[in-house]
Design a protein around this motif. Structure first.
Motif, mmCIF file in Angstrom:
data_model
loop_
_atom_site.group_PDB
_atom_site.id
_atom_site.type_symbol
_atom_site.label_atom_id
_atom_site.label_comp_id
_atom_site.label_asym_id
_atom_site.label_seq_id
_atom_site.Cartn_x
_atom_site.Cartn_y
_atom_site.Cartn_z
ATOM 1 N N UNK A 1 41.549 34.358 33.965
ATOM 2 C CA UNK A 1 41.153 33.314 33.032
ATOM 3 C C UNK A 1 41.456 33.795 31.622
ATOM 4 N N UNK A 2 41.956 32.904 30.757
ATOM 5 C CA UNK A 2 42.143 33.299 29.358
ATOM 6 C C UNK A 2 40.798 33.368 28.641
ATOM 7 N N UNK A 3 40.595 34.436 27.897
ATOM 8 C CA UNK A 3 39.359 34.672 27.154
ATOM 9 C C UNK A 3 39.718 34.843 25.684
ATOM 10 N N UNK A 4 38.968 34.206 24.817
ATOM 11 C CA UNK A 4 39.169 34.397 23.389
ATOM 12 C C UNK A 4 37.996 35.179 22.838
ATOM 13 N N UNK A 5 38.250 36.359 22.281
ATOM 14 C CA UNK A 5 37.215 37.172 21.632
ATOM 15 C C UNK A 5 37.297 36.946 20.135
ATOM 16 N N UNK A 6 36.177 36.598 19.526
ATOM 17 C CA UNK A 6 36.152 36.303 18.095
ATOM 18 C C UNK A 6 34.815 36.741 17.507
ATOM 19 N N UNK A 7 34.656 36.489 16.231
ATOM 20 C CA UNK A 7 33.416 36.851 15.553
ATOM 21 C C UNK A 7 33.484 38.274 15.037
ATOM 22 N N UNK A 8 32.350 38.956 15.086
ATOM 23 C CA UNK A 8 32.252 40.317 14.582
ATOM 24 C C UNK A 8 32.675 41.284 15.691
ATOM 25 N N UNK A 9 33.984 41.356 15.947
ATOM 26 C CA UNK A 9 34.524 42.190 17.018
ATOM 27 C C UNK A 9 35.775 42.909 16.502
ATOM 28 N N UNK A 10 35.942 44.171 16.884
ATOM 29 C CA UNK A 10 37.075 44.966 16.396
ATOM 30 C C UNK A 10 38.419 44.406 16.826
ATOM 31 N N UNK A 11 38.546 44.085 18.104
ATOM 32 C CA UNK A 11 39.831 43.670 18.643
ATOM 33 C C UNK A 11 39.760 42.229 19.137
ATOM 34 N N UNK A 12 39.649 41.319 18.193
ATOM 35 C CA UNK A 12 39.614 39.910 18.549
ATOM 36 C C UNK A 12 40.978 39.446 19.010
ATOM 37 N N UNK A 13 40.995 38.378 19.764
ATOM 38 C CA UNK A 13 42.264 37.830 20.209
ATOM 39 C C UNK A 13 42.129 37.117 21.529
ATOM 40 N N UNK A 14 43.270 36.791 22.100
ATOM 41 C CA UNK A 14 43.322 36.080 23.364
ATOM 42 C C UNK A 14 43.710 37.068 24.453
ATOM 43 N N UNK A 27 33.181 42.761 25.839
ATOM 44 C CA UNK A 27 32.828 42.975 24.431
ATOM 45 C C UNK A 27 33.132 44.399 23.979
ATOM 46 N N UNK A 28 32.761 45.386 24.780
ATOM 47 C CA UNK A 28 32.886 46.773 24.335
ATOM 48 C C UNK A 28 34.199 47.442 24.731
ATOM 49 N N UNK A 29 34.635 47.269 25.978
ATOM 50 C CA UNK A 29 35.874 47.928 26.406
ATOM 51 C C UNK A 29 37.107 47.205 25.860
ATOM 52 N N UNK A 30 37.167 45.898 26.042
ATOM 53 C CA UNK A 30 38.329 45.136 25.578
ATOM 54 C C UNK A 30 38.224 44.846 24.082
ATOM 55 N N UNK A 31 37.057 44.350 23.644
ATOM 56 C CA UNK A 31 36.885 43.982 22.239
ATOM 57 C C UNK A 31 36.603 45.144 21.301
ATOM 58 N N UNK A 32 36.201 46.284 21.830
ATOM 59 C CA UNK A 32 35.959 47.454 20.985
ATOM 60 C C UNK A 32 34.637 47.452 20.249
ATOM 61 N N UNK A 33 33.721 46.575 20.615
ATOM 62 C CA UNK A 33 32.430 46.516 19.921
ATOM 63 C C UNK A 33 32.552 45.733 18.623
ATOM 64 N N UNK A 34 31.560 45.849 17.772
ATOM 65 C CA UNK A 34 31.551 45.074 16.524
ATOM 66 C C UNK A 34 32.496 45.673 15.488
ATOM 67 N N UNK A 35 33.062 44.820 14.675
ATOM 68 C CA UNK A 35 33.925 45.264 13.580
ATOM 69 C C UNK A 35 33.110 45.963 12.506
ATOM 70 N N UNK A 36 31.848 45.584 12.372
ATOM 71 C CA UNK A 36 30.976 46.177 11.358
ATOM 72 C C UNK A 36 30.473 47.557 11.760
ATOM 73 N N UNK A 37 30.585 47.887 13.051
ATOM 74 C CA UNK A 37 30.063 49.160 13.541
ATOM 75 C C UNK A 37 28.581 49.120 13.848
ATOM 76 N N UNK A 38 27.965 48.001 13.598
ATOM 77 C CA UNK A 38 26.537 47.834 13.879
ATOM 78 C C UNK A 38 26.359 47.442 15.344
ATOM 79 N N UNK A 39 25.150 47.578 15.881
ATOM 80 C CA UNK A 39 24.923 47.194 17.283
ATOM 81 C C UNK A 39 25.104 45.687 17.503
ATOM 82 N N UNK A 40 25.540 45.328 18.692
ATOM 83 C CA UNK A 40 25.678 43.922 19.068
ATOM 84 C C UNK A 40 24.275 43.344 19.250
#
Length: 193
Positions: A1-14, A27-40
């Motif tokens: 399934x196609x997934x779109x990661x967005x928001x406060x995430x390091x590696x956003x995309x499709x 969120x953590x393995x593919x998206x790399x966690x938050x772009x801010x470095x703060x906890x989700x």
């Protein structure tokens, strides 16, 4: 399934992933966690009217039945990540505001429920005008009118969500309760501001 990661995430995309992958992996393995470095703090799955899922439920497999059992939905596969600075009470208000702006106006639960929802969340959070106390007695009963308590407003919010979910003619009004209920359930402290 196609997934779109967005928001406060390091590696956003499709991304394209298999069903059954956990939200933690997404969120953590593919998206790399938050772009801010703060906890989700939360992840919204399924678009702007999807439920907010807390990290305590990140073991939830990406599956239609699993999400339905958790009072959530996959929707179009959009995932928005929020860090711990997010105000979930404001996000619940946004759901009603979004519904009010996008409503076609055909059905009453969506058209009126969404605007009442904005005012009700404001009142619960202390930013709205309290229900005025009338000086006259109710013409049909002997008890004077009084302002609703916070507990009564919370029950009214739950009733409004149920009416919108069961009575709306389309998914816009029917799905608006998902983010509201999930925010209230998992972050009740964000409604006390």
């Amino acid at each position: 399934m196609p997934i779109q990661l967005a928001g406060n995430v390091k590696h956003g995309g499709l991304y394209e992933t298999a069903f059954g992958i956990s939200l933690d992996q997404l969120v953590n393995a593919i998206g790399g966690g938050t772009a801010s470095g703060r906890p989700v703090k939360a992840v919204q799955v399924g678009g702007p009217l999807g439920a907010y899922i807390p990290p305590s439920q990140f073991d939830l497999p990406f599956d239609y039945d699993a999400y339905a059992a958790a009072d959530a939905l996959i929707g179009h596969g959009g995932i928005v990540v929020f860090d711990d600075s997010a105000d979930m009470g404001a996000m619940a208000r946004f759901a009603f505001q979004f519904c009010a702006a996008e409503s076609c106006g055909k059905c009453t639960p969506c058209r009126i429920g969404s605007t009442r929802g904005v005012k009700l969340v404001d009142r619960i959070r202390g930013g709205g005008k309290p229900r005025p106390t009338r000086s006259k007695r109710c013409p049909r009963c002997t008890t004077p009118a009084r302002p609703r308590s916070r507990a009564e407003d919370l029950q009214l919010l739950e009733d409004l969500c149920e009416t919108m979910q069961l009575g709306s003619l389309c998914a816009l009004g029917g799905f608006t309760p998902y983010p509201v209920r999930s925010a209230l359930k998992h972050w009740p402290e964000d409604f006390e501001r």
